[in-house]
Design a protein around this motif. Structure first.
Motif, short mmCIF file in Angstrom:
data_model
loop_
_atom_site.label_atom_id
_atom_site.label_comp_id
_atom_site.label_asym_id
_atom_site.label_seq_id
_atom_site.Cartn_x
_atom_site.Cartn_y
_atom_site.Cartn_z
N ASN A 558 0.81 -1.23 0.00
CA ASN A 558 0.00 0.00 0.00
C ASN A 558 0.83 1.26 0.00
O ASN A 558 0.41 2.28 -0.54
CB ASN A 558 -0.93 0.01 1.21
CG ASN A 558 -1.90 -1.14 1.20
OD1 ASN A 558 -1.65 -2.18 1.82
ND2 ASN A 558 -3.01 -1.00 0.49
N ASN A 569 -1.03 7.38 1.83
CA ASN A 569 -1.87 6.72 0.84
C ASN A 569 -3.20 6.33 1.49
O ASN A 569 -3.23 5.95 2.66
CB ASN A 569 -1.20 5.49 0.25
CG ASN A 569 -1.84 5.04 -1.06
OD1 ASN A 569 -2.58 5.80 -1.68
ND2 ASN A 569 -1.55 3.82 -1.47
N VAL A 571 -6.28 3.87 2.01
CA VAL A 571 -6.41 2.41 2.01
C VAL A 571 -7.86 2.06 2.34
O VAL A 571 -8.43 2.59 3.30
CB VAL A 571 -5.46 1.77 3.05
CG1 VAL A 571 -5.72 0.28 3.16
CG2 VAL A 571 -4.02 2.04 2.70
N ASN A 782 -5.06 -0.14 -5.85
CA ASN A 782 -3.87 0.53 -5.34
C ASN A 782 -2.83 0.46 -6.45
O ASN A 782 -2.35 -0.62 -6.80
CB ASN A 782 -3.35 -0.16 -4.08
CG ASN A 782 -2.35 0.72 -3.36
OD1 ASN A 782 -2.70 1.75 -2.81
ND2 ASN A 782 -1.08 0.33 -3.39
N THR A 784 0.79 1.51 -8.12
CA THR A 784 2.14 1.91 -7.75
C THR A 784 2.97 2.14 -8.99
O THR A 784 2.97 1.31 -9.91
CB THR A 784 2.81 0.83 -6.87
OG1 THR A 784 1.99 0.60 -5.71
CG2 THR A 784 4.19 1.27 -6.42
N PRO A 818 2.88 5.11 -4.57
CA PRO A 818 1.59 4.44 -4.66
C PRO A 818 0.45 5.44 -4.54
O PRO A 818 0.62 6.53 -3.98
CB PRO A 818 1.60 3.50 -3.45
CG PRO A 818 2.32 4.33 -2.41
CD PRO A 818 3.33 5.19 -3.16
N ASN A 819 -0.72 5.08 -5.03
CA ASN A 819 -1.91 5.87 -4.80
C ASN A 819 -3.13 4.99 -5.02
O ASN A 819 -3.15 4.15 -5.93
CB ASN A 819 -1.98 7.08 -5.73
CG ASN A 819 -2.95 8.15 -5.22
OD1 ASN A 819 -3.35 8.13 -4.05
ND2 ASN A 819 -3.31 9.09 -6.08
N LEU A 820 -4.15 5.19 -4.18
CA LEU A 820 -5.40 4.48 -4.35
C LEU A 820 -6.22 5.17 -5.43
O LEU A 820 -6.27 6.39 -5.50
CB LEU A 820 -6.18 4.44 -3.04
CG LEU A 820 -7.30 3.40 -2.98
CD1 LEU A 820 -6.73 1.99 -2.89
CD2 LEU A 820 -8.22 3.67 -1.78
N THR A 846 -8.52 -3.99 -4.44
CA THR A 846 -8.92 -4.16 -3.04
C THR A 846 -10.43 -4.19 -2.88
O THR A 846 -10.93 -4.39 -1.77
CB THR A 846 -8.35 -3.03 -2.15
OG1 THR A 846 -8.96 -1.78 -2.53
CG2 THR A 846 -6.85 -2.93 -2.30
#
Length: 850
Positions: A558, A569, A571, A782, A784, A818-820, A846
């Motif tokens: 994550n 980030n 989650v 997620n 990356t 990373p970023n959601l 996710t």
């Protein structure tokens, strides 16, 4: 059963390249069935219990034995034979032929008494003598078996390509209409009867199956062929045994169920199907509940090769695994005859006796077979297989059996058992629809995973310490998982390892996990929580994985960071037992977690609607707010309700991708509901020179959202990607994963290789890896970016639509960011655009909205 050999090295099979080789090599014949021949030569009685066959030339042959008319008659004297090698012309030494047990294949017409067959290799001369005792049975004759191609002209060794690969013909044997039981152990590669050239015209009776339909034990034999043989001759040896058993003994077929040569090649024996409980003729008195493996060769004075032992292991594990057996266990068998075994143990017909599940021929019959040196090797074979008797014991606490269908919710807990000792096991994997969703070590016997609504096939896969794999039979679960609605919360800090908030105080160490209770903070029954997680003060390059407590962590990450960076980030993590776990890969790092909402399938909540991506705010251009950087301690407030198509009422939260750029000092930004008091929670952390994005799910109270900058100045950009409202038409959330769907470094999901500047890769998501094929409105990924070669950005957008100016990840060379992303799904796929340079992209799912 013992089969003696009498040829030495001068058997036409040895020698270096360029020398002549055996005409019985697998490639010294045409492909397809091979018709063997039996040449019969009568022995001449001499009186006083003696008979002879004088030394003479013969037709070519490779195997021999002596037979007589009455199967019940016994030869009291000594039967000996010797042969002439077809290549060298040398005569072998005299060898004693052992009398075979009559009735191994039952009482049947045409049976003859006989010795065990002897593989001698290519020969063209023979001599027999019978001496020492009593009246001889009538009709004694020498049977010489040419297993096919015996008269073929020998070819140079370097022209034949000898070896096990010679058995590569397609297997087209007729198979029973009903497949045999599934085994927990893999089915070994087996040279079929078609491949070894069985003459099926000899078998006009059809197979016979075990009366009880269950294999309880495996008996190991050797064929005692002391003459050296090339593995390319193995098929000819098997054909020779087949012809002898049928034409000389008068049996219905080859006696053994399986045969293994010194190279480890496994051959199908008696007809009826490799996966079937075929009744053979191999171990007198015990054929009705067992199967057999016979190793080509004589193991009286020399042990079997490692390859041959492995062949035994594979067959035994597979056949016993079909019937919940363990080759390191025991079996109770009912005696079919009154007799003694080699050790002197007495058996009475009709009585039950305990055997090792993998036994030697001598354990059930008075014979030296499988040889003095192979027999003790069986102890090693017994512990050489994969995990045995592997089965699912319960699902969510309810007793399970193979083939059963059991109910489940989103949380699936599976218990299993195995008879194999923990010390011989490396790991277990919980498989849902064929994919590993949880992993335990060799001591584990339980795992929990998250499943989506609908039917799922569940198995457990075990990997032994020796690397061998077995898989339990399947259980079906019907999961009743209601779509979850979103409940926004005013951002609140739940965890800070710097202060000991929520968890013990102190950085998270290398390979360490900290677990945070979250259920109480929601005030409800969460199926998942939305956390803004920040990693700070890292000492080494590392990553953090956030996963449901009570489950096994997957490979998904994550947050990725390097020393000196503070990386946030968003989650969305499922909640199974009320807590969430955080894993740090290496070095130490402080972790902060701020809750912004949760999903629940009980009670009231908001549904999701895809919207955008659309740029609502850019302080550089004055979009949405005044054109100016946000000053230290400053707040800008962005209207969202009723703006650019967002409903004016009923909106509970908005999903924004917020980017901080052009910062002048290290700082953080907090995004919070306008009209409320800002908490200590932060959404973005950055230093000068960085451009940092982060997804934010922020409640909407008065129709607006506020952005606070702590120090220095910074430009802020906000792109909306969706909102949550009280509309019944919106989508509900389902937990899924985390599961890696894309990795350009390995070619997972898309073609292998970095995404170059100005190019797009498109990832199928609907119907992939357990994601429903229809009804998906958006996926939660997620994403990356790693190994970037230039400063760039990546946009994630619905395939089949035009990309907007919105970006999801911004990065510079050397960073892993990373970023959601919550991205709508239009045509079942999602696209990823890289602006410049090249970059590798990873995407872990996710959850989804449907």
């Amino acid at each position: 059963m013992a089969v003696l050999g009498i040829q030495g090295v001068a058997s036409g099979t040895g020698g270096s390249d360029g020398e002549e080789v055996s005409p019985y090599s697998a490639r010294a014949r045409e492909k397809g069935p091979v018709e063997g021949e039996v040449h019969k030569l009568a022995l001449k009685p001499k009186g006083r219990g003696e008979a002879v066959l004088s030394q003479q030339d013969t037709e070519p042959f490779g195997l021999l034995g002596v037979s007589w008319t009455d199967p019940e008659a016994e030869v009291k004297g000594r039967i000996e034979a010797r042969t002439r090698d077809a290549d060298s012309g040398k005569w072998s030494k005299w060898v004693v032929l052992e009398q075979a047990e009559s009735g191994l294949d039952g009482k049947r017409p045409g049976l003859r008494g006989a010795t065990e067959p002897v593989w001698v290799g290519p020969s063209d001369g023979a001599e027999v003598r019978v001496t020492g005792g009593g009246a001889l049975p009538a009709g004694m004759e020498l049977n010489l078996v040419d297993p096919g191609a015996g008269a073929a002209k020998a070819k140079k060794k370097n022209e034949l390509g000898l070896g096990p690969a010679a058995f590569s013909l397609p297997a087209v044997d007729p198979a029973p209409t009903t497949p045999g039981p599934e085994s927990t152990a893999p089915r070994p590669d087996v040279v079929s009867r078609v491949q070894w050239g069985a003459d099926e015209s000899l078998n006009d009776e059809g197979p016979v199956y075990l009366p009880g339909g269950k294999i309880k034990a495996v008996f190991v034999h050797h064929t005692a062929a002391s003459a050296p043989y090339e593995c390319s001759e193995s098929a000819a040896i098997v054909r020779g045994l087949h012809v002898y058993h049928v034409k000389t003994n008068g049996w219905r077929d080859l006696g053994y169920n399986f045969l293994v040569d010194k190279c480890g090649t496994v051959f199908e024996g008696r007809q009826g199907g490799v996966d079937q409980p075929v009744q053979g003729a191999h171990t007198y008195g015990w054929n009705a509940e067992s199967t057999s493996v016979s190793v080509l060769g004589d193991y009286t004075n020399t042990g079997a090769s490692a390859a041959a032992l492995e062949g035994i292991s594979k067959v035994a594990a597979y056949k016993l695994g079909q019937y919940d057996g363990d080759m390191n266990g025991t079996a109770t068998l009912t005696a079919g005859a009154t007799q003694k075994n080699y050790a002197g143990t007495s058996f009475t017909a009709g009585q039950q006796y305990q055997f090792k599940s993998l036994s030697g021929h001598r354990d059930g019959f008075n014979t030296e077979c499988p040889g003095h040196q192979l027999y003790p090797q069986l102890d090693t074979v017994r512990t050489s297989g994969p995990a045995a008797q592997l089965k699912i014991a319960s699902v969510n606490g309810a007793t399970a059996a193979p083939g059963a269908t059991l109910p489940s919710g989103a949380a699936l807990t599976v218990d299993w058992t195995t008879s194999t000792a923990t010390g011989r096991l490396a790991k277990f994997e919980l498989l849902v629809d064929g994919e590993a969703t949880a992993v335990t070590d060799g001591a584990g016997r339980k795992a929990t995973a998250v499943v989506t609504d609908g039917k799922h096939e569940v198995r457990v896969r075990a990997t032994a310490a020796n690397g061998k794999v077995s898989t339990s039979l399947a259980v079906t679960v019907e999961a009743d998982v209601k779509g979850a609605k979103f409940v926004p919360l005013t951002p609140k800090r739940l965890m800070d390892t710097r202060e000991g908030l929520g968890v013990r105080k102190g950085p998270v160490g290398s390979g360490e996990v900290v677990t945070l209770p979250v259920a109480a903070a929601t005030g409800g029954t969460p199926t998942a929580v939305v956390l803004n997680v920040t990693a700070t003060n890292p000492t080494q390059p590392s990553f953090v994985s956030v996963f449901p407590s009570g489950t096994t962590r997957s490979s998904a990450s994550n947050l990725n960071f390097t020393p000196g960076k503070t990386i946030p980030n968003l989650v969305v993590v499922p909640v199974i037992n009320g807590s969430v776990s955080f894993y740090n890969n290496q070095g130490t790092v402080d972790l902060i977690a701020d809750i912004t909402g949760y999903f629940t399938s009980t009670g009231d909540g908001a549904t999701q609607t895809n919207f955008g991506p659309k740029r609502l705010m850019d302080t550089r251009t004055g979009t949405g707010v005044p054109a100016a950087p946000v000053a230290a301690g400053g707040v800008v407030t962005l209207p969202v309700a009723g703006v650019d198509g967002v409903p004016a009422t009923g909106v509970k939260a908005v999903v924004l991708n917020v980017t901080a750029t052009n910062p002048t000092q290290p700082s953080f930004v907090s995004v919070y509901p306008s009209g409320t008091t800002r908490s200590s929670a932060s959404n973005l952390n950055f230093t000068p020179g960085q451009t940092i994005p982060n997804l934010v799910v922020v409640p909407v109270v008065d129709g607006k959202v506020s952005f606070y900058n702590n120090q220095g100045t910074v430009d802020l950009i906000a792109d909306i990607t969706g909102y949550f409202s009280d509309s019944d038409a919106g989508a509900t959330h389902a937990n899924f994963g985390p599961k890696r769907l894309m990795d350009t470094r390995t070619g997972t999901g898309v073609r292998k290789g970095p995404v170059t500047g100005g190019s797009v890769v498109t990832l199928p998501v609907a119907g992939i890896g357990g994601v429903p094929a229809a009804g998906i409105k958006a996926v939660v990924l997620n994403v990356t970016a790693t190994n970037p070669t230039e400063a760039s950005f990546v946009s994630v957008f619905p395939s089949g639509t035009t990309r907007t100016s919105a970006s999801n990840l911004n990065f510079t060379p050397g960073l892993t960011i990373p970023n959601l992303v919550v991205v709508p799904v239009v045509d079942g796929k999602v696209s990823f655009y890289n602006n410049s340079g090249s970059v590798d992209l990873i995407a872990d799912i996710t959850g989804y909205f449907s």
